[in-house]
Design a protein around this motif. Structure first.
Motif, PDB file in Angstrom:
ATOM      1  N   ALA A  25      72.017  53.569  23.378  1.00 37.77           N
ATOM      2  CA  ALA A  25      70.858  54.346  22.955  1.00 37.77           C
ATOM      3  C   ALA A  25      69.634  53.982  23.792  1.00 37.77           C
ATOM      4  O   ALA A  25      69.456  52.837  24.196  1.00 37.77           O
ATOM      5  CB  ALA A  25      70.568  54.099  21.477  1.00 37.77           C
ATOM      6  N   VAL A  26      68.816  54.973  24.041  1.00 39.59           N
ATOM      7  CA  VAL A  26      67.547  54.762  24.732  1.00 39.59           C
ATOM      8  C   VAL A  26      66.592  54.092  23.752  1.00 39.59           C
ATOM      9  O   VAL A  26      66.401  54.580  22.634  1.00 39.59           O
ATOM     10  CB  VAL A  26      66.969  56.109  25.221  1.00 39.59           C
ATOM     11  CG1 VAL A  26      65.604  55.920  25.851  1.00 39.59           C
ATOM     12  CG2 VAL A  26      67.924  56.800  26.171  1.00 39.59           C
ATOM     13  N   ALA A  27      65.998  52.995  24.130  1.00 41.98           N
ATOM     14  CA  ALA A  27      65.020  52.317  23.270  1.00 41.98           C
ATOM     15  C   ALA A  27      63.780  53.198  23.117  1.00 41.98           C
ATOM     16  O   ALA A  27      63.421  53.927  24.044  1.00 41.98           O
ATOM     17  CB  ALA A  27      64.643  50.973  23.879  1.00 41.98           C
ATOM     18  N   PRO A  28      63.135  53.163  21.966  1.00 43.14           N
ATOM     19  CA  PRO A  28      61.962  54.023  21.753  1.00 43.14           C
ATOM     20  C   PRO A  28      60.910  53.920  22.854  1.00 43.14           C
ATOM     21  O   PRO A  28      60.341  54.930  23.262  1.00 43.14           O
ATOM     22  CB  PRO A  28      61.407  53.531  20.413  1.00 43.14           C
ATOM     23  CG  PRO A  28      62.604  53.009  19.686  1.00 43.14           C
ATOM     24  CD  PRO A  28      63.464  52.387  20.760  1.00 43.14           C
ATOM     25  N   GLY A  37      56.218  67.330  26.706  1.00 42.41           N
ATOM     26  CA  GLY A  37      56.732  66.505  25.623  1.00 42.41           C
ATOM     27  C   GLY A  37      58.224  66.601  25.408  1.00 42.41           C
ATOM     28  O   GLY A  37      58.768  65.902  24.557  1.00 42.41           O
ATOM     29  N   ALA A  38      58.917  67.453  26.156  1.00 41.98           N
ATOM     30  CA  ALA A  38      60.366  67.595  25.996  1.00 41.98           C
ATOM     31  C   ALA A  38      61.089  66.346  26.486  1.00 41.98           C
ATOM     32  O   ALA A  38      60.607  65.661  27.388  1.00 41.98           O
ATOM     33  CB  ALA A  38      60.863  68.822  26.763  1.00 41.98           C
ATOM     34  N   VAL A  39      62.229  66.066  25.878  1.00 44.45           N
ATOM     35  CA  VAL A  39      63.069  64.937  26.275  1.00 44.45           C
ATOM     36  C   VAL A  39      64.411  65.503  26.709  1.00 44.45           C
ATOM     37  O   VAL A  39      65.153  66.071  25.895  1.00 44.45           O
ATOM     38  CB  VAL A  39      63.235  63.926  25.116  1.00 44.45           C
ATOM     39  CG1 VAL A  39      64.178  62.799  25.515  1.00 44.45           C
ATOM     40  CG2 VAL A  39      61.880  63.368  24.703  1.00 44.45           C
ATOM     41  N   ALA A  40      64.735  65.337  27.978  1.00 44.34           N
ATOM     42  CA  ALA A  40      65.877  66.021  28.585  1.00 44.34           C
ATOM     43  C   ALA A  40      67.237  65.488  28.154  1.00 44.34           C
ATOM     44  O   ALA A  40      68.191  66.248  28.054  1.00 44.34           O
ATOM     45  CB  ALA A  40      65.766  65.959  30.107  1.00 44.34           C
ATOM     46  N   ASN A 105      58.602  62.181  19.013  1.00 45.85           N
ATOM     47  CA  ASN A 105      57.162  61.896  18.974  1.00 45.85           C
ATOM     48  C   ASN A 105      56.403  63.193  19.240  1.00 45.85           C
ATOM     49  O   ASN A 105      56.106  63.527  20.391  1.00 45.85           O
ATOM     50  CB  ASN A 105      56.779  60.831  19.997  1.00 45.85           C
ATOM     51  CG  ASN A 105      55.330  60.395  19.856  1.00 45.85           C
ATOM     52  OD1 ASN A 105      54.552  60.983  19.112  1.00 45.85           O
ATOM     53  ND2 ASN A 105      54.959  59.360  20.583  1.00 45.85           N
ATOM     54  N   ALA A 106      56.083  63.913  18.187  1.00 47.12           N
ATOM     55  CA  ALA A 106      55.423  65.217  18.292  1.00 47.12           C
ATOM     56  C   ALA A 106      54.076  65.140  19.000  1.00 47.12           C
ATOM     57  O   ALA A 106      53.622  66.129  19.577  1.00 47.12           O
ATOM     58  CB  ALA A 106      55.250  65.833  16.909  1.00 47.12           C
ATOM     59  N   PHE A 118      58.901  59.926  14.835  1.00 48.54           N
ATOM     60  CA  PHE A 118      60.079  59.396  14.161  1.00 48.54           C
ATOM     61  C   PHE A 118      60.850  58.393  15.010  1.00 48.54           C
ATOM     62  O   PHE A 118      61.700  57.683  14.486  1.00 48.54           O
ATOM     63  CB  PHE A 118      61.003  60.540  13.725  1.00 48.54           C
ATOM     64  CG  PHE A 118      60.463  61.283  12.540  1.00 48.54           C
ATOM     65  CD1 PHE A 118      60.708  60.835  11.253  1.00 48.54           C
ATOM     66  CD2 PHE A 118      59.704  62.422  12.707  1.00 48.54           C
ATOM     67  CE1 PHE A 118      60.210  61.500  10.150  1.00 48.54           C
ATOM     68  CE2 PHE A 118      59.199  63.101  11.616  1.00 48.54           C
ATOM     69  CZ  PHE A 118      59.451  62.637  10.335  1.00 48.54           C
ATOM     70  N   TYR A 119      60.559  58.338  16.320  1.00 48.45           N
ATOM     71  CA  TYR A 119      61.276  57.389  17.177  1.00 48.45           C
ATOM     72  C   TYR A 119      60.259  56.678  18.069  1.00 48.45           C
ATOM     73  O   TYR A 119      60.165  56.890  19.268  1.00 48.45           O
ATOM     74  CB  TYR A 119      62.339  58.123  18.009  1.00 48.45           C
ATOM     75  CG  TYR A 119      63.378  57.209  18.599  1.00 48.45           C
ATOM     76  CD1 TYR A 119      64.232  56.471  17.786  1.00 48.45           C
ATOM     77  CD2 TYR A 119      63.519  57.077  19.966  1.00 48.45           C
ATOM     78  CE1 TYR A 119      65.186  55.624  18.322  1.00 48.45           C
ATOM     79  CE2 TYR A 119      64.478  56.236  20.519  1.00 48.45           C
ATOM     80  CZ  TYR A 119      65.299  55.513  19.693  1.00 48.45           C
ATOM     81  OH  TYR A 119      66.248  54.678  20.229  1.00 48.45           O
ATOM     82  N   LYS A 120      59.488  55.833  17.440  1.00 50.73           N
ATOM     83  CA  LYS A 120      58.420  55.098  18.105  1.00 50.73           C
ATOM     84  C   LYS A 120      58.302  53.749  17.409  1.00 50.73           C
ATOM     85  O   LYS A 120      58.524  53.656  16.205  1.00 50.73           O
ATOM     86  CB  LYS A 120      57.118  55.900  17.978  1.00 50.73           C
ATOM     87  CG  LYS A 120      55.902  55.252  18.565  1.00 50.73           C
ATOM     88  CD  LYS A 120      54.687  56.155  18.384  1.00 50.73           C
ATOM     89  CE  LYS A 120      53.432  55.424  18.765  1.00 50.73           C
ATOM     90  NZ  LYS A 120      52.242  56.244  18.631  1.00 50.73           N
ATOM     91  N   THR A 121      57.950  52.709  18.143  1.00 51.65           N
ATOM     92  CA  THR A 121      57.849  51.376  17.536  1.00 51.65           C
ATOM     93  C   THR A 121      56.495  50.711  17.732  1.00 51.65           C
ATOM     94  O   THR A 121      56.188  49.737  17.064  1.00 51.65           O
ATOM     95  CB  THR A 121      58.923  50.431  18.120  1.00 51.65           C
ATOM     96  OG1 THR A 121      58.739  50.336  19.529  1.00 51.65           O
ATOM     97  CG2 THR A 121      60.323  50.911  17.793  1.00 51.65           C
ATOM     98  N   ASN A 122      55.694  51.201  18.654  1.00 48.93           N
ATOM     99  CA  ASN A 122      54.422  50.520  18.916  1.00 48.93           C
ATOM    100  C   ASN A 122      53.309  51.537  19.187  1.00 48.93           C
ATOM    101  O   ASN A 122      53.551  52.730  19.272  1.00 48.93           O
ATOM    102  CB  ASN A 122      54.550  49.545  20.077  1.00 48.93           C
ATOM    103  CG  ASN A 122      55.045  50.220  21.340  1.00 48.93           C
ATOM    104  OD1 ASN A 122      54.764  51.384  21.601  1.00 48.93           O
ATOM    105  ND2 ASN A 122      55.796  49.495  22.145  1.00 48.93           N
TER     106      ASN A 122
END
Length: 162
Positions: A25-28, A37-40, A105-106, A118-122
């Motif tokens: 998995a990709v880390a946040p 803002g798209a994630v490919a 991350n909207a 929803f997928y962020k840590t800092n």
């Protein structure tokens, strides 16, 4: 007996391979957002499960997306939200890459949105340390796992005009 040992070894190897596939998995903090803002690429390296995504989307202790967004197809889910846009046709209006970025991350897509990342840590400025009024110490865990993000995206892609 020998056949049992071989079956156990195959099961063990399959379990290790399954665990390793999830560890990719990709880390946040490593998510690559495009200009809009798209994630490919998949965050988990695995395809999303739309059925599980619906559960995450509509469960208060998970994503709880339905508190802000209405989805006409979720007829068994009461009290759908009106704060965010209706998502009944999200599978027609957004690409997989756009939806992945929005769920992760909207704020990377919509500056000033109130939708949580929803997928962020800092980088948070508000969450405190367990109702103490003090800033959190260290990074916070993401609200959803990489696979849960993929599952929600898979669910949203199923939402089309019926």
């Amino acid at each position: 007996m020998r056949l049992t040992a071989i079956a156990a070894a195959v099961t063990l190897v399959a379990g290790v391979a399954h665990a390793e596939s999830h560890s990719g998995a990709v880390a946040p903090e490593d998510v690559q957002y495009g200009e809009t803002g798209a994630v490919a690429t998949s965050l988990s390296g695995m395809p999303g499960d739309a059925a599980n995504g619906q559960v995450v989307f509509s469960t208060k202790s998970m994503g709880n997306c339905v508190s802000c967004h209405a989805v006409a197809q979720l007829t068994d889910v009461p009290f759908q939200g009106e704060v965010g846009p209706e998502l009944t046709w999200s599978g027609e209006s957004r690409s997989e890459e756009e939806l992945r970025g929005i769920v992760a991350n909207a704020k990377m897509s919509f500056d000033g949105t109130v939708m949580p990342a929803f997928y962020k840590t800092n980088g948070y400025i508000r969450p405190g340390n367990g109702y103490t009024g003090k800033a959190a110490e260290g990074d916070l865990p993401p609200i959803l796992t990489a696979q849960q993000v993929e599952d929600v995206v898979a669910f949203l892609l199923t939402l089309k005009e019926q």
